[in-house]
Design a protein around this motif. Structure first.
Motif, PDB file in Angstrom:
ATOM      1  N   GLU A   1      -8.450  -4.905   8.322  1.00 20.66           N
ATOM      2  CA  GLU A   1      -7.956  -5.372   9.626  1.00 20.66           C
ATOM      3  C   GLU A   1      -9.114  -5.772  10.533  1.00 20.66           C
ATOM      4  O   GLU A   1      -9.056  -6.808  11.216  1.00 20.66           O
ATOM      5  CB  GLU A   1      -7.110  -4.287  10.288  1.00 20.66           C
ATOM      6  CG  GLU A   1      -6.506  -4.730  11.606  1.00 20.66           C
ATOM      7  CD  GLU A   1      -5.483  -3.750  12.144  1.00 20.66           C
ATOM      8  OE1 GLU A   1      -5.160  -3.845  13.350  1.00 20.66           O
ATOM      9  OE2 GLU A   1      -4.996  -2.893  11.373  1.00 20.66           O
TER      10      GLU A   1
ATOM     11  N   ASP B   1      -6.825   2.770   0.288  1.00 29.29           N
ATOM     12  CA  ASP B   1      -6.449   3.870   1.181  1.00 29.29           C
ATOM     13  C   ASP B   1      -6.470   3.337   2.615  1.00 29.29           C
ATOM     14  O   ASP B   1      -6.775   2.160   2.853  1.00 29.29           O
ATOM     15  CB  ASP B   1      -7.372   5.082   1.017  1.00 29.29           C
ATOM     16  CG  ASP B   1      -8.856   4.739   1.206  1.00 29.29           C
ATOM     17  OD1 ASP B   1      -9.154   3.751   1.920  1.00 29.29           O
ATOM     18  OD2 ASP B   1      -9.707   5.446   0.646  1.00 29.29           O
ATOM     19  N   GLU B   2      -6.137   4.184   3.561  1.00 26.93           N
ATOM     20  CA  GLU B   2      -6.062   3.734   4.953  1.00 26.93           C
ATOM     21  C   GLU B   2      -7.411   3.192   5.436  1.00 26.93           C
ATOM     22  O   GLU B   2      -7.464   2.226   6.198  1.00 26.93           O
ATOM     23  CB  GLU B   2      -5.595   4.873   5.861  1.00 26.93           C
ATOM     24  CG  GLU B   2      -4.101   5.129   5.807  1.00 26.93           C
ATOM     25  CD  GLU B   2      -3.616   5.973   6.978  1.00 26.93           C
ATOM     26  OE1 GLU B   2      -4.334   6.024   8.009  1.00 26.93           O
ATOM     27  OE2 GLU B   2      -2.532   6.562   6.863  1.00 26.93           O
ATOM     28  N   ARG B   3      -8.504   3.824   5.000  1.00 21.83           N
ATOM     29  CA  ARG B   3      -9.818   3.364   5.429  1.00 21.83           C
ATOM     30  C   ARG B   3     -10.058   1.924   4.979  1.00 21.83           C
ATOM     31  O   ARG B   3     -10.573   1.101   5.742  1.00 21.83           O
ATOM     32  CB  ARG B   3     -10.898   4.286   4.866  1.00 21.83           C
ATOM     33  CG  ARG B   3     -12.311   3.930   5.321  1.00 21.83           C
ATOM     34  CD  ARG B   3     -13.312   4.926   4.783  1.00 21.83           C
ATOM     35  NE  ARG B   3     -13.311   4.934   3.313  1.00 21.83           N
ATOM     36  CZ  ARG B   3     -14.103   5.723   2.598  1.00 21.83           C
ATOM     37  NH1 ARG B   3     -14.919   6.569   3.196  1.00 21.83           N
ATOM     38  NH2 ARG B   3     -14.053   5.661   1.276  1.00 21.83           N
TER      39      ARG B   3
ATOM     40  N   LEU C   1      -2.392  -4.663   3.750  1.00 20.98           N
ATOM     41  CA  LEU C   1      -2.413  -4.403   5.185  1.00 20.98           C
ATOM     42  C   LEU C   1      -1.086  -4.805   5.820  1.00 20.98           C
ATOM     43  O   LEU C   1      -0.519  -4.058   6.636  1.00 20.98           O
ATOM     44  CB  LEU C   1      -3.571  -5.170   5.828  1.00 20.98           C
ATOM     45  CG  LEU C   1      -3.616  -5.213   7.356  1.00 20.98           C
ATOM     46  CD1 LEU C   1      -3.731  -3.818   7.941  1.00 20.98           C
ATOM     47  CD2 LEU C   1      -4.778  -6.100   7.819  1.00 20.98           C
TER      48      LEU C   1
ATOM     49  N   ARG D   1       3.498   2.696   4.945  1.00 21.05           N
ATOM     50  CA  ARG D   1       3.037   3.372   3.745  1.00 21.05           C
ATOM     51  C   ARG D   1       2.020   2.492   3.035  1.00 21.05           C
ATOM     52  O   ARG D   1       2.284   1.310   2.791  1.00 21.05           O
ATOM     53  CB  ARG D   1       4.220   3.668   2.823  1.00 21.05           C
ATOM     54  CG  ARG D   1       3.855   4.440   1.563  1.00 21.05           C
ATOM     55  CD  ARG D   1       5.102   4.915   0.854  1.00 21.05           C
ATOM     56  NE  ARG D   1       4.773   5.726  -0.319  1.00 21.05           N
ATOM     57  CZ  ARG D   1       5.660   6.465  -0.990  1.00 21.05           C
ATOM     58  NH1 ARG D   1       6.931   6.501  -0.584  1.00 21.05           N
ATOM     59  NH2 ARG D   1       5.293   7.174  -2.028  1.00 21.05           N
ATOM     60  N   VAL D   2       0.881   3.080   2.685  1.00 22.02           N
ATOM     61  CA  VAL D   2      -0.161   2.328   1.996  1.00 22.02           C
ATOM     62  C   VAL D   2       0.270   2.078   0.552  1.00 22.02           C
ATOM     63  O   VAL D   2       0.643   3.023  -0.153  1.00 22.02           O
ATOM     64  CB  VAL D   2      -1.500   3.097   2.003  1.00 22.02           C
ATOM     65  CG1 VAL D   2      -2.555   2.350   1.180  1.00 22.02           C
ATOM     66  CG2 VAL D   2      -1.992   3.303   3.432  1.00 22.02           C
TER      67      VAL D   2
ATOM     68  N   LEU E   1      -7.790  -0.375   4.433  1.00 15.12           N
ATOM     69  CA  LEU E   1      -6.937  -1.313   5.156  1.00 15.12           C
ATOM     70  C   LEU E   1      -7.362  -1.455   6.609  1.00 15.12           C
ATOM     71  O   LEU E   1      -7.240  -2.536   7.195  1.00 15.12           O
ATOM     72  CB  LEU E   1      -5.484  -0.870   5.041  1.00 15.12           C
ATOM     73  CG  LEU E   1      -4.965  -0.766   3.592  1.00 15.12           C
ATOM     74  CD1 LEU E   1      -3.456  -0.570   3.572  1.00 15.12           C
ATOM     75  CD2 LEU E   1      -5.353  -1.996   2.771  1.00 15.12           C
ATOM     76  N   ARG E   2      -7.884  -0.383   7.197  1.00 16.72           N
ATOM     77  CA  ARG E   2      -8.415  -0.514   8.556  1.00 16.72           C
ATOM     78  C   ARG E   2      -9.658  -1.398   8.557  1.00 16.72           C
ATOM     79  O   ARG E   2      -9.858  -2.201   9.484  1.00 16.72           O
ATOM     80  CB  ARG E   2      -8.736   0.864   9.131  1.00 16.72           C
ATOM     81  CG  ARG E   2      -7.494   1.721   9.384  1.00 16.72           C
ATOM     82  CD  ARG E   2      -7.818   3.009  10.124  1.00 16.72           C
ATOM     83  NE  ARG E   2      -6.674   3.877  10.177  1.00 16.72           N
ATOM     84  CZ  ARG E   2      -5.660   3.757  11.035  1.00 16.72           C
ATOM     85  NH1 ARG E   2      -5.693   2.761  11.935  1.00 16.72           N
ATOM     86  NH2 ARG E   2      -4.659   4.602  11.022  1.00 16.72           N
TER      87      ARG E   2
ATOM     88  N   TRP F   1       1.604  -2.344   4.772  1.00 20.73           N
ATOM     89  CA  TRP F   1       1.375  -1.061   5.447  1.00 20.73           C
ATOM     90  C   TRP F   1       1.876  -1.129   6.891  1.00 20.73           C
ATOM     91  O   TRP F   1       2.544  -0.216   7.370  1.00 20.73           O
ATOM     92  CB  TRP F   1      -0.119  -0.728   5.390  1.00 20.73           C
ATOM     93  CG  TRP F   1      -0.494   0.546   6.082  1.00 20.73           C
ATOM     94  CD1 TRP F   1       0.181   1.733   6.064  1.00 20.73           C
ATOM     95  CD2 TRP F   1      -1.651   0.750   6.912  1.00 20.73           C
ATOM     96  NE1 TRP F   1      -0.497   2.677   6.816  1.00 20.73           N
ATOM     97  CE2 TRP F   1      -1.623   2.100   7.340  1.00 20.73           C
ATOM     98  CE3 TRP F   1      -2.715  -0.057   7.296  1.00 20.73           C
ATOM     99  CZ2 TRP F   1      -2.612   2.642   8.162  1.00 20.73           C
ATOM    100  CZ3 TRP F   1      -3.700   0.483   8.105  1.00 20.73           C
ATOM    101  CH2 TRP F   1      -3.646   1.813   8.530  1.00 20.73           C
ATOM    102  N   ARG F   2       1.560  -2.222   7.574  1.00 25.58           N
ATOM    103  CA  ARG F   2       2.007  -2.373   8.959  1.00 25.58           C
ATOM    104  C   ARG F   2       3.533  -2.498   9.040  1.00 25.58           C
ATOM    105  O   ARG F   2       4.153  -2.040  10.007  1.00 25.58           O
ATOM    106  CB  ARG F   2       1.351  -3.600   9.592  1.00 25.58           C
ATOM    107  CG  ARG F   2      -0.147  -3.456   9.842  1.00 25.58           C
ATOM    108  CD  ARG F   2      -0.454  -2.264  10.701  1.00 25.58           C
ATOM    109  NE  ARG F   2      -1.855  -2.204  11.101  1.00 25.58           N
ATOM    110  CZ  ARG F   2      -2.417  -1.144  11.655  1.00 25.58           C
ATOM    111  NH1 ARG F   2      -1.688  -0.046  11.838  1.00 25.58           N
ATOM    112  NH2 ARG F   2      -3.690  -1.147  12.001  1.00 25.58           N
TER     113      ARG F   2
ATOM    114  N   LYS G   1      -5.950  -6.898  -0.408  1.00 26.27           N
ATOM    115  CA  LYS G   1      -6.013  -5.959   0.714  1.00 26.27           C
ATOM    116  C   LYS G   1      -5.324  -6.543   1.948  1.00 26.27           C
ATOM    117  O   LYS G   1      -4.732  -5.809   2.747  1.00 26.27           O
ATOM    118  CB  LYS G   1      -7.471  -5.606   1.021  1.00 26.27           C
ATOM    119  CG  LYS G   1      -8.132  -4.774  -0.072  1.00 26.27           C
ATOM    120  CD  LYS G   1      -9.576  -4.445   0.291  1.00 26.27           C
ATOM    121  CE  LYS G   1     -10.245  -3.621  -0.787  1.00 26.27           C
ATOM    122  NZ  LYS G   1     -11.654  -3.280  -0.450  1.00 26.27           N
TER     123      LYS G   1
END
Length: 312
Positions: free
Chosen positions: A238, A230-232, A201, A209-210, A234-235, A204-205, A197
């Motif tokens: 972070e 999914d975005e959740r 991350l 794109r995830v 990776l957030r 994605w940054r 992950k």
């Protein structure tokens, strides 16, 4: 000005990242894992820079990774088990040339030779097992041993090496990591996925794109762990990374690096220095030792030096 080190190098918090954000420090999956395992281990490795003996398991992992990386230099039709096994000898010689001290991994005489032969046999089995998990003749990786880094809005630089990145015609990205250990129990899967992950991350940054799939391939027992982030996810990763960074900074400011015991202590090179086992840590250095970045080290050795991995 305070210098901080969190990812294999000492960072002076004045350069700026690609988005113009001031870089306050850097963190890799290895160093994040060290701090989660034991803050004192992090200190010994990052602040004190204490030497550690290369373990046969770690060097074998580096050797197997090198073979699987070079396998994809061959034409697709030539990526066979036999061809991969033929790469083991040359790659071992390359590692020895880069770090001659690796020749001391095994003892002298017949006992040492038997130990080395068994070590190499285990490497061969891992390479052979890889072919039971996927067919490299049907793959064309987009990247191998890819060094990536990005700077978060907080100024924390994330960096690391990804074993393999596959890109489908649709543009979907798969991050692949080879593990030379065995698959973890279900209650340890989250920790195993943290590294992946972390990489997701960063990509994605960088790309916006995830990644579609994270794939851990355990060559120790032939299991594959797959996860669709999914975005959740990776957030949340972070936030976890930022929280780790803040904990590291608090330890730096206070000078308190608390030991955390676990079954991994039995394999720790620094057990004799740990107060949990009657030892005394050395005094904290007044100024952290500077060293080249992982990118500099990789360029100097052309990927040939044994470097610490997240894959055991």
């Amino acid at each position: 000005m305070t210098t901080t080190e969190t990812g294999g190098e000492v960072s002076v918090p004045s350069p700026r990242g690609g988005g113009g954000v001031e870089v306050v420090g850097s963190l890799s999956p290895s160093r994040a894992g060290d701090f989660m395992t034991c803050p004192l281990l992090y200190r010994f490795r990052v602040i004190d820079r204490l030497p550690e003996r290369p373990s046969p398991a770690a060097v074998r992992g580096t050797l197997v990774h090198a073979v699987l990386e070079r396998l994809y230099d061959l034409p697709a039709g030539g990526r066979t088990v036999g061809a991969a096994l033929e790469l083991l000898g040359p790659q071992w010689e390359r590692l020895l040339s880069a770090e001659p001290e690796l020749g001391g991994l095994f003892g002298d005489g017949e006992a040492g030779e038997a130990e080395r032969a068994e070590w190499l046999t285990q490497a061969e089995r891992m390479v052979e097992r890889y072919f039971t998990l996927e067919d490299p003749r049907r793959l064309e990786p987009a990247e191998r041993e890819l060094f990536v880094e990005t700077v978060l809005d907080s100024g924390l630089k994330l960096r690391g090496y990804i074993d393999r990145v596959d890109v489908a015609p649709s543009g979907d990205v798969r991050i692949v990591d080879y593990k030379t250990g065995t698959a973890p129990r279900a209650d340890f899967e989250a920790r195993a996925l943290f590294q992946m992950k972390f990489y997701a991350l960063v990509l994605w940054r960088l790309q916006g794109r995830v990644p579609r799939l994270l794939q851990l391939m355990y060559l120790g027992n032939g299991e594959v762990l797959r996860y669709e982030p999914d975005e959740r996810d990776l957030r949340a990763t972070e936030r976890k990374v930022e929280a780790l960074w803040q904990a590291i900074r608090r330890a730096m400011d206070s000078g308190e690096w608390r030991p955390r015991t676990s079954r991994l202590c039995d394999w720790c090179d620094h057990k004799e220095r740990c107060p949990e086992f009657g030892g005394t840590p050395p005094p904290l250095p007044a100024v952290p030792v500077r060293r080249p970045s992982p990118a500099d080290l990789e360029g100097a050795a052309e990927g040939g030096a044994v470097r610490e991995r997240d894959d055991l």
